[in-house]
Design an enzyme around this catalytic site. Sequence first.
Site, PDB file in Angstrom:
ATOM      1  N   ALA A 290       0.808  -1.173  -0.138  1.00 43.17           N
ATOM      2  CA  ALA A 290       0.025   0.208  -0.006  1.00 43.17           C
ATOM      3  C   ALA A 290       0.778   1.084   0.016  1.00 43.17           C
ATOM      4  O   ALA A 290       1.613   1.278   0.957  1.00 43.17           O
ATOM      5  CB  ALA A 290      -0.864  -0.025   1.220  1.00 43.17           C
ATOM      6  N   GLU A 291       0.518   2.309  -0.817  1.00 42.71           N
ATOM      7  CA  GLU A 291       1.451   3.185  -0.936  1.00 42.71           C
ATOM      8  C   GLU A 291       1.366   4.224   0.289  1.00 42.71           C
ATOM      9  O   GLU A 291       2.263   5.112   0.265  1.00 42.71           O
ATOM     10  CB  GLU A 291       1.268   4.130  -2.204  1.00 42.71           C
TER      11      GLU A 291
END
Length: 471
Positions: A290-291
């Site tokens: 997940a960024e």
Amino acid sequence: MTKIFTSAEAAVADIPDGASVAIAGFGVGHSYPNSLVIALKEQGARRLCLVANSLGAGEYRPELLLENGQVSKAILSFSARPGLPSLVEERAAAGELVLEMVPQGILVERLRAAGAGLPAFYSPVTVGTPLAKNKEVRQFGGRQYVLEHALAVDYALIRGFRADTQGNVEFRGSSMHFHPSFAKGARVAIVEVEEIVEAGAIAPERVGLPGIFVARVVLSTKKVAVPKGAMRRRAPDTRRKYFGKPALSRMELAERAAALLPENACVNLGSGLPTLVASHVAGRNITLHAENGALGYELLSESGTPDPDLFDAAGGFIEMRPGGALFDSVVSFEVARSGKLAAVLLGAYQVAQNGDLANWSVPGQVGGGIGGAMDLIAGASRLIIVMEHSDSKGRAKLVRECSYPLTAPRCVDVIVTDLALLVRRGEQFVIEEVAPGFSVDEVRALTDMDLLAAEQVGSMRPGAGTASVSA
């Protein structure tokens, strides 16, 4: 001089008219500096330049500063989200606000660069898109890069878990994201925390932001209630109809896309339909990235208790798998742009015949929602588009040329829709599978691009194998 301030009001009291203020926070409401935002609203400084991923939503959203007439410019990754009204867009369209759109990973890198004393850097992100207009482009190693300038700000408002009297800050879970880079890019970084402790109470290795970057510390007083339940990703078992026949449901579509992912892969799931894929990788040796800064997570179980500091880039609550890691957005986009991801799954407004992608803005918008998509694509991972075959008005999303602003050129490798599985071969897509009950000709009739058909077109069954999309 002490760094501990008695209140958020005291900490922001000297922010002047015309100041640039970076406000960290993720999505519509995760880990924003709520107390500082409200204090700045009440303080009333005008003609502010706000720098943020987005202006959030909810009771303490940074957008309140815009509503209060305090903002003249905004530098954002999201100025609008699907289905939500956008005051930023309204003001920008009316000429009352200057709006600059910046990809998420480049936003944090520009602030980090300012803190590191670097005036500029070259990036592979935004090449071939409207965001590269009027910027210097150079080639290195046969690849084009865009010159991006450091973004220094006067003040940064950030949020942490704990801080000591020296200003050292500890973060929890995946809530570190923008905070360190925003603080480093600021002349004056102000942090609100749940707890203030004496120097030495935070072990040195747990310091996520050294106190040398922090000027002021206050206790948080504005809390957001944690939603009840696990917020597990589900989609109604509804199906669009084409030619009077039902296509795959959204969950079946997500299940088919999940089956394309090889074991031992590290993948990123974009917002929208791709997030549903997470429900279909449980028990598999697939590492989700997940960024906002999580690697090796899974969706929170039905019996799990939500932790406000453990969430993914779409805002869903998560739990970490053994061996997982948490870090800030700078590190997260290092993972993406360095090519460590095996695949990226994104949604789309349009995909062109040559693989061009448009997924961040539509006609009539001044800005849009870039998020981390451009940075994720720049890592040259395998890009899988997961979407419904036509838009809500029945218009083709697979087109000869994109009429919407590009996210990246010639980047799409595979498309999974509720009607077909398509793989790009050169400058054209090949139909490998069609949904049960549909024909190749029917898929072509709903597609505004030339499509080839595989010698043997298979049935698009949820959970089918991956052989048809091998590189």
